[in-house]
Design a protein around this motif. Sequence first.
Motif, PDB file in Angstrom:
ATOM      1  N   MET A   1      -0.772 -26.053   8.035  1.00  0.00           N
ATOM      2  CA  MET A   1      -0.934 -27.347   9.107  1.00  0.00           C
ATOM      3  C   MET A   1      -1.147 -26.807  10.478  1.00  0.00           C
ATOM      4  O   MET A   1      -1.000 -27.709  11.168  1.00  0.00           O
TER       5      MET A   1
ATOM      6  N   HIS B   1       1.564 -35.269   5.709  1.00  0.00           N
ATOM      7  CA  HIS B   1       3.057 -35.143   6.503  1.00  0.00           C
ATOM      8  C   HIS B   1       3.990 -36.013   5.761  1.00  0.00           C
ATOM      9  O   HIS B   1       4.992 -35.303   5.448  1.00  0.00           O
TER      10      HIS B   1
ATOM     11  N   TYR C   1       1.637 -29.777  14.713  1.00  0.00           N
ATOM     12  CA  TYR C   1       1.986 -28.601  14.233  1.00  0.00           C
ATOM     13  C   TYR C   1       3.339 -28.281  15.007  1.00  0.00           C
ATOM     14  O   TYR C   1       4.197 -27.527  14.406  1.00  0.00           O
TER      15      TYR C   1
ATOM     16  N   TYR D   1       6.408 -29.004  13.220  1.00  0.00           N
ATOM     17  CA  TYR D   1       6.789 -28.409  11.890  1.00  0.00           C
ATOM     18  C   TYR D   1       7.260 -26.767  12.536  1.00  0.00           C
ATOM     19  O   TYR D   1       8.229 -26.559  12.034  1.00  0.00           O
TER      20      TYR D   1
ATOM     21  N   LYS E   1      -1.605 -38.832   7.079  1.00  0.00           N
ATOM     22  CA  LYS E   1      -0.270 -39.370   6.988  1.00  0.00           C
ATOM     23  C   LYS E   1       0.129 -38.970   5.787  1.00  0.00           C
ATOM     24  O   LYS E   1       1.534 -38.412   5.492  1.00  0.00           O
TER      25      LYS E   1
ATOM     26  N   THR F   1      -3.697 -26.823  11.944  1.00  0.00           N
ATOM     27  CA  THR F   1      -4.870 -27.776  12.593  1.00  0.00           C
ATOM     28  C   THR F   1      -4.446 -29.026  12.871  1.00  0.00           C
ATOM     29  O   THR F   1      -5.085 -29.897  13.613  1.00  0.00           O
ATOM     30  N   SER F   2      -3.171 -29.399  12.506  1.00  0.00           N
ATOM     31  CA  SER F   2      -2.580 -30.655  12.746  1.00  0.00           C
ATOM     32  C   SER F   2      -2.039 -30.953  14.223  1.00  0.00           C
ATOM     33  O   SER F   2      -1.815 -29.935  14.814  1.00  0.00           O
TER      34      SER F   2
ATOM     35  N   GLY G   1      -5.600 -33.955   4.802  1.00  0.00           N
ATOM     36  CA  GLY G   1      -5.098 -34.557   6.318  1.00  0.00           C
ATOM     37  C   GLY G   1      -4.574 -35.808   6.317  1.00  0.00           C
ATOM     38  O   GLY G   1      -4.242 -36.544   5.225  1.00  0.00           O
TER      39      GLY G   1
END
Length: 403
Positions: free
Chosen positions: A42, A342, A48, A51, A339, A44-45, A337
């Motif tokens: 993740m 997540h 991140y 996390y 929601k 690129t989130s 990608g």
Amino acid sequence: MQENEQLQLQEREKLPQVQLIRAMAIIGVVTVHATSFATIKMKTSGIYWAYNFFNIFLRMGTPTFLFLSAFVLFYGYFNRPINGKLLKNFYSRRLKFILVPYIVFSVIYFTIMHYTYYENRAFADTIDSFFDKLLHGQAYTHLYFIFINVQFYVLFPLLLMIFKRKPSWTKWGLIIGFIVQWGYILLNKYYLDIDNKASYSFFYMSNFMLGAFLGIYYPKVKEWFIICRENATRRRIIGWSVLWIFGLCAAALDIYIWYDTRMNGARYNALMFEFAWNMHTYPVALMTLQIAHFAYRNFPKWIVRFFHRLGELSFGIYLVHPLFLFYYRQYPPTATGGKIVHLWYLGGFFVAMAGSWLVVAAITRWVPGSWMLFGKVSSDTKERKRKEQKSKPGQMVFTQGSD
């Protein structure tokens, strides 16, 4: 030792707060495992950082469990006479309730991994691999914790005997813990080069010795851990502030260097990671003890009961939760990608936690011989309710969990 100090050491009250600390530790462990894949996939989130934060900050789970193991053992055994009966009882309980579940789950996880990834491996190689992993706590990634605890159980009677004969040595034990731990870390870095260095108790000796010290002297220092108005002397407020500021700053350092490494490819000396992690997890163990006291005194009873039960089941949850994560991850979301992803990672935590809770609670209640899977699980709900009914209004009483 002074007479009044000896009297304090002889007082051993029940500690229901221990179960709340276990609850915090198991939440930390499950969170770290539930976010482990996200820290890789993740990057690129836009969140991140979250996390990484949960994955690193809650790595306090395992060291806190180890601290608590030493704390409970020394708290419960320090005032007992050391004799053959005590040693026989101590080791028979560990063999039955710790070592047997460790072997059973080593077989379970090794079998799953074998048929998932190594089905065509030769039988002789499979047997050799199993016993090698069993003897090093590596049948699955989380079983090293049990392997470490078993090592400490071997050392415990010797340490208990030394500290009973020379109680003042426990104060030096805090320093000795750091010396042994960092001596091992440095020796391994420059000479031994052991791949699985964290699978040996020397790597956590500062945490063990902190638990030993507090287990012995807890009646004397207990008030320091209870944060309330009547305990708030100037010296204690300063001490509390130093502990929390230092602990949070050390945690921030640990979180930052991992984020910088993962996201920016930064390179730090391996000793920097060890130092930040040690400085992070050492004070957090004390902070969880303060949080447990605060929660026990101030939180609604139903919340305390909830986390108390979670603490009682924590050993079983620790053993079984990777199974839920393993099979949960076989069904990732089709989206890459947004929601949904997540929510999928968040769902992993709740599936692992809730699923493990239900399985452990059901098996320990309804299945004979469940100790072979999950050890001795305290089941004191009826006893607790009976005592609560006899207690004064507003007073909460718990029976103490097994050591």
